[in-house]
Design a protein around this motif. Structure first.
Motif, PDB file in Angstrom:
ATOM      1  N   THR A  91      21.425  21.963   8.667  1.00 16.81           N
ATOM      2  CA  THR A  91      21.716  23.223   8.568  1.00 16.81           C
ATOM      3  C   THR A  91      21.861  23.529  10.142  1.00 16.81           C
ATOM      4  O   THR A  91      21.026  23.704  10.630  1.00 16.81           O
ATOM      5  CB  THR A  91      20.807  24.242   7.888  1.00 16.81           C
ATOM      6  N   ALA A  92      22.783  24.463  10.481  1.00 19.55           N
ATOM      7  CA  ALA A  92      23.148  24.744  11.869  1.00 19.55           C
ATOM      8  C   ALA A  92      24.660  25.037  12.077  1.00 19.55           C
ATOM      9  O   ALA A  92      25.460  24.983  11.262  1.00 19.55           O
ATOM     10  CB  ALA A  92      23.043  23.588  12.821  1.00 19.55           C
ATOM     11  N   VAL A  93      24.972  25.572  13.258  1.00 12.95           N
ATOM     12  CA  VAL A  93      26.250  25.796  13.712  1.00 12.95           C
ATOM     13  C   VAL A  93      26.911  24.680  14.524  1.00 12.95           C
ATOM     14  O   VAL A  93      26.117  24.118  15.223  1.00 12.95           O
ATOM     15  CB  VAL A  93      26.457  27.152  14.592  1.00 12.95           C
ATOM     16  N   TYR A  94      27.809  23.997  13.652  1.00 10.02           N
ATOM     17  CA  TYR A  94      28.560  22.810  14.316  1.00 10.02           C
ATOM     18  C   TYR A  94      29.574  23.147  15.280  1.00 10.02           C
ATOM     19  O   TYR A  94      30.487  23.966  14.934  1.00 10.02           O
ATOM     20  CB  TYR A  94      29.005  21.954  13.248  1.00 10.02           C
ATOM     21  N   TYR A  95      29.493  22.673  16.362  1.00  8.16           N
ATOM     22  CA  TYR A  95      30.730  22.770  17.641  1.00  8.16           C
ATOM     23  C   TYR A  95      31.354  21.586  17.774  1.00  8.16           C
ATOM     24  O   TYR A  95      30.739  20.435  18.104  1.00  8.16           O
ATOM     25  CB  TYR A  95      30.196  23.295  18.753  1.00  8.16           C
ATOM     26  N   CYS A  96      32.814  21.523  18.138  1.00 11.59           N
ATOM     27  CA  CYS A  96      33.366  20.272  18.486  1.00 11.59           C
ATOM     28  C   CYS A  96      33.442  20.698  20.113  1.00 11.59           C
ATOM     29  O   CYS A  96      33.751  21.846  20.494  1.00 11.59           O
ATOM     30  CB  CYS A  96      34.716  20.036  17.927  1.00 11.59           C
ATOM     31  N   ALA A  97      33.824  19.560  20.821  1.00 13.84           N
ATOM     32  CA  ALA A  97      33.842  19.910  22.274  1.00 13.84           C
ATOM     33  C   ALA A  97      34.798  18.538  22.818  1.00 13.84           C
ATOM     34  O   ALA A  97      34.981  17.416  22.076  1.00 13.84           O
ATOM     35  CB  ALA A  97      32.415  19.535  22.967  1.00 13.84           C
ATOM     36  N   ALA A  98      35.437  18.843  23.754  1.00 10.09           N
ATOM     37  CA  ALA A  98      36.427  18.007  24.449  1.00 10.09           C
ATOM     38  C   ALA A  98      36.202  17.729  25.865  1.00 10.09           C
ATOM     39  O   ALA A  98      35.899  18.797  26.639  1.00 10.09           O
ATOM     40  CB  ALA A  98      37.859  18.307  24.227  1.00 10.09           C
ATOM     41  N   TYR A 114      30.826  18.206  28.730  1.00  9.40           N
ATOM     42  CA  TYR A 114      31.856  18.897  28.077  1.00  9.40           C
ATOM     43  C   TYR A 114      32.555  20.101  28.809  1.00  9.40           C
ATOM     44  O   TYR A 114      31.461  20.900  28.831  1.00  9.40           O
ATOM     45  CB  TYR A 114      31.443  19.001  26.430  1.00  9.40           C
ATOM     46  N   ALA A 115      33.658  20.027  29.085  1.00 10.51           N
ATOM     47  CA  ALA A 115      34.159  21.394  29.574  1.00 10.51           C
ATOM     48  C   ALA A 115      34.814  22.385  28.460  1.00 10.51           C
ATOM     49  O   ALA A 115      34.767  23.338  28.798  1.00 10.51           O
ATOM     50  CB  ALA A 115      35.375  20.893  30.441  1.00 10.51           C
ATOM     51  N   TYR A 116      35.068  21.842  27.290  1.00  5.63           N
ATOM     52  CA  TYR A 116      35.871  22.713  26.215  1.00  5.63           C
ATOM     53  C   TYR A 116      34.982  22.619  25.156  1.00  5.63           C
ATOM     54  O   TYR A 116      34.740  21.532  24.597  1.00  5.63           O
ATOM     55  CB  TYR A 116      37.172  22.225  26.252  1.00  5.63           C
ATOM     56  N   TRP A 117      34.810  23.732  24.579  1.00  3.67           N
ATOM     57  CA  TRP A 117      34.143  23.997  23.309  1.00  3.67           C
ATOM     58  C   TRP A 117      34.950  25.000  22.451  1.00  3.67           C
ATOM     59  O   TRP A 117      35.679  25.862  22.520  1.00  3.67           O
ATOM     60  CB  TRP A 117      32.851  24.604  23.630  1.00  3.67           C
ATOM     61  N   GLY A 118      34.709  24.667  21.005  1.00  3.07           N
ATOM     62  CA  GLY A 118      35.188  25.529  19.939  1.00  3.07           C
ATOM     63  C   GLY A 118      34.163  26.724  19.742  1.00  3.07           C
ATOM     64  O   GLY A 118      33.079  26.735  20.621  1.00  3.07           O
ATOM     65  N   GLN A 119      34.505  27.366  18.768  1.00  9.74           N
ATOM     66  CA  GLN A 119      33.557  28.563  18.476  1.00  9.74           C
ATOM     67  C   GLN A 119      32.523  28.375  17.670  1.00  9.74           C
ATOM     68  O   GLN A 119      31.586  29.108  17.302  1.00  9.74           O
ATOM     69  CB  GLN A 119      34.431  29.875  17.982  1.00  9.74           C
ATOM     70  N   GLY A 120      32.764  27.199  16.833  1.00  5.21           N
ATOM     71  CA  GLY A 120      31.498  26.791  15.972  1.00  5.21           C
ATOM     72  C   GLY A 120      31.850  27.195  14.514  1.00  5.21           C
ATOM     73  O   GLY A 120      32.581  27.978  14.094  1.00  5.21           O
ATOM     74  N   THR A 121      31.463  26.388  13.499  1.00  6.22           N
ATOM     75  CA  THR A 121      31.465  26.776  12.144  1.00  6.22           C
ATOM     76  C   THR A 121      30.235  26.349  11.517  1.00  6.22           C
ATOM     77  O   THR A 121      29.397  25.537  11.749  1.00  6.22           O
ATOM     78  CB  THR A 121      32.348  25.684  11.559  1.00  6.22           C
ATOM     79  N   GLN A 122      29.709  27.393  10.644  1.00  5.76           N
ATOM     80  CA  GLN A 122      28.328  27.144   9.809  1.00  5.76           C
ATOM     81  C   GLN A 122      28.144  26.423   9.001  1.00  5.76           C
ATOM     82  O   GLN A 122      29.424  26.433   8.060  1.00  5.76           O
ATOM     83  CB  GLN A 122      27.853  28.523   9.611  1.00  5.76           C
TER      84      GLN A 122
END
Length: 127
Positions: A91-98, A114-122
């Protein structure tokens, strides 16, 4: 610069599965190595999985190895995290990064890289 949007999170029972997606826009997706991280309440953001530009190289945190699979579809500008046999501790907020790289095989596990991140999904896993 690339922009990232995650989706696919939700509530699932222990033992269940989810697939997260990360769609990239306004950038050349194949120029970026991708990673997934997660952050639980009160904890630091931690590495989950990473994949190279080409998709040929992957790496996983020990806590998810054998249960999670990272992949990418460069034609769709999308990275995925397939999660199986989920546990409450996932259980967590999951983020992708590039992170832009000139190497087809390089992967990154350090979140500071990582320089770029998404907003996350729970993602919430109930016991």
């Amino acid at each position: 610069q690339v922009q990232l949007v995650e989706s696919g999170g939700g509530l699932v029972q222990a033992g269940g599965s989810l697939r997260l997606s990360c769609v990239a826009s306004q950038g050349t997706f194949t120029s970026y190595a991708m990673g997934w991280f997660r952050q639980a309440p009160g904890k630091e953001r931690e590495f989950v999985a990473a994949i190279s530009r080409s998709g040929a190289s992957t790496y996983y945190a020990d806590s998810v190895k054998g249960r999670f699979t990272i992949s990418r579809d460069n034609a769709k500008n999308t990275a995925y995290l397939q999660m199986a046999n989920l546990k409450p501790e996932d259980t967590a907020v999951y983020y992708c990064a590039a992170q832009r790289t000139y190497s087809n095989s390089r992967i990154f596990t350090d979140k500071s890289t990582y320089a770029y991140w998404g907003q996350g999904t729970q993602v919430t896993v109930s016991s």
